[in-house]
Design a protein around this motif. Structure first.
Motif, PDB file in Angstrom:
ATOM      1  N   GLU A 166       1.092  -1.388   0.016  1.00  0.00           N
ATOM      2  CA  GLU A 166       0.328   0.225  -0.108  1.00  0.00           C
ATOM      3  C   GLU A 166       0.757   0.829   0.351  1.00  0.00           C
ATOM      4  N   SER A 168       0.937   5.253   1.090  1.00  0.00           N
ATOM      5  CA  SER A 168       0.519   6.653   0.694  1.00  0.00           C
ATOM      6  C   SER A 168       0.436   8.104   1.056  1.00  0.00           C
ATOM      7  N   LEU A 201      -5.013   3.739  -7.839  1.00  0.00           N
ATOM      8  CA  LEU A 201      -5.658   4.729  -6.444  1.00  0.00           C
ATOM      9  C   LEU A 201      -7.294   4.763  -6.129  1.00  0.00           C
ATOM     10  N   LYS A 202      -7.129   4.624  -4.308  1.00  0.00           N
ATOM     11  CA  LYS A 202      -7.842   4.367  -3.490  1.00  0.00           C
ATOM     12  C   LYS A 202      -8.913   5.743  -2.862  1.00  0.00           C
ATOM     13  N   ASN A 203      -7.881   6.075  -2.537  1.00  0.00           N
ATOM     14  CA  ASN A 203      -8.413   7.862  -1.810  1.00  0.00           C
ATOM     15  C   ASN A 203      -7.286   9.172  -2.246  1.00  0.00           C
ATOM     16  N   PHE A 204      -8.131  10.021  -2.008  1.00  0.00           N
ATOM     17  CA  PHE A 204      -7.275  11.404  -2.011  1.00  0.00           C
ATOM     18  C   PHE A 204      -7.818  12.080  -0.947  1.00  0.00           C
ATOM     19  N   TYR A 205      -7.122  12.984  -0.941  1.00  0.00           N
ATOM     20  CA  TYR A 205      -8.453  13.986   0.772  1.00  0.00           C
ATOM     21  C   TYR A 205      -7.634  15.813   0.525  1.00  0.00           C
ATOM     22  N   LEU A 213      -2.919  10.754  -1.168  1.00  0.00           N
ATOM     23  CA  LEU A 213      -3.079  10.169  -1.992  1.00  0.00           C
ATOM     24  C   LEU A 213      -2.670   8.700  -1.379  1.00  0.00           C
ATOM     25  N   GLU A 214      -4.129   7.799  -1.778  1.00  0.00           N
ATOM     26  CA  GLU A 214      -3.327   6.882  -1.004  1.00  0.00           C
ATOM     27  C   GLU A 214      -3.893   5.898  -2.221  1.00  0.00           C
ATOM     28  N   LYS A 216      -3.209   1.274  -3.220  1.00  0.00           N
ATOM     29  CA  LYS A 216      -3.364  -0.592  -2.958  1.00  0.00           C
ATOM     30  C   LYS A 216      -2.044  -0.328  -4.735  1.00  0.00           C
TER      31      LYS A 216
END
Ligand SMILES: NC(=O)C1=CN([C@@H]2O[C@H](COP(=O)(O)OP(=O)(O)OC[C@H]3O[C@@H](n4cnc5c(N)ncnc54)[C@H](O)[C@@H]3O)[C@@H](O)[C@H]2O)C=CC1
Ligand SMILES: Nc1nc(O)c(N)c(N[C@@H]2O[C@H](COP(=O)(O)O)[C@@H](O)[C@H]2O)n1
Length: 219
Positions: A166, A168, A201-205, A213-214, A216
């Motif tokens: 993973e 991040s 890309l799994k998530n971003f905020y 940015l997250e 896998k």
């Protein structure tokens, strides 16, 4: 092969640097450091290369949030260059030093001193630490999850061996520049795009003044 689940996390500038050419690594905002310590609180080990220890003298403990325990600190150090007064050798947490099987009288003497300090010294690999073998050893010691903090050389070694699960990354709205400045993944680098590490890309905020940015790692 049984191995710990590995999360690679860094604070990085927009141009991909982990520090300036003069090794100033003030990148993450306070909100992100708290995010990092929440990850630290949820893993069994935190791993860095000796380059990071020599340049940052990190604590690798949880001190930005409350926590009743600290993960095991793992330092990858082929030539056993770790200074005996390094903060990662203090009593705040357990420490494992991974070095190579190459040895001499001076290295054996230093290993004995480290063991007397309560440090667990693991030997695996010749010339460079065998990261695949190290992961198996750490897993068998009960370390089932690791936060890989870097730096860029160790990150390259871990990505090259397919050992990262993973990613991040906190990207700060800063540009450091500098051809010689350390980046997220240094080392030799892949020769072709086909060989590169591919991410999903799994998530971003937004976080503080930057963005997280997250991903896998695609296996
Ligand atoms: N902004 C951030 O999130 C972070 C920044 N940093 C920065 O990164 C820089 C340190 O990075 P580097 O100098 O690249 O050192 P590094 O921390 O990546 O350590 C590299 C060393 O690890 C050892 N090693 C043993 N076996 C290895 C293997 N199989 N593969 C790779 N390395 C192996 C070698 O002695 C090698 O020189 C510092 O400037 C530090 O401030 C470090 C961590 C996080
Ligand atoms: N996530 C993150 N953002 C930054 O801006 C950083 N400079 C780092 N550095 C990492 O944190 C270690 C120092 O912090 P502790 O003393 O261990 O709390 C440093 O050695 C890098 O691993 N990370």
């Amino acid at each position: 092969m049984k191995k710990p689940y590995v999360i690679s996390n860094v604070g990085m500038t927009l141009d991909g640097k982990l520090a300036t050419v003069n090794n100033d690594s003030r990148i993450s905002c306070e909100e992100d450091l708290i995010r990092v310590h929440k990850i630290r609180a949820n893993v069994d080990g935190i791993m860095v290369g000796i380059g990071t220890v020599l340049k940052d003298d990190p604590r690798l403990t949880i001190h930005k949030i409350k926590s009743d325990k600290n993960p095991v600190r793992i330092v990858v150090d082929s030539k056993l260059r770790i200074p005996l007064n390094a903060r990662v050798l203090n009593k705040d947490a357990k420490t494992i030093i991974a070095t190579t099987e190459d040895t001499d009288e001076e290295k054996e003497k230093k290993i004995n001193i480290l063991k007397e300090m309560g440090v667990d010294v693991v030997k695996c690999g010749k010339g460079r630490v065998d990261l695949k073998k190290l992961m198996e050893i750490l897993y068998n010691k009960g370390i089932k999850s690791i936060l890989l903090e870097g730096g860029g050389t160790l990150n390259w070694g871990m990505f090259k061996e397919g050992l990262v699960d993973e990613v991040s990354v906190y990207i700060a709205p800063k540009i450091f520049g500098g051809k010689e400045a350390p980046t997220y993944v240094d080392g030799k680098g892949f020769k072709t795009a086909d060989e590169c590490v591919k991410l999903e890309l799994k998530n971003f905020y937004r976080l503080g003044e930057g963005i997280v940015l997250e991903f896998k790692v695609k296996k």
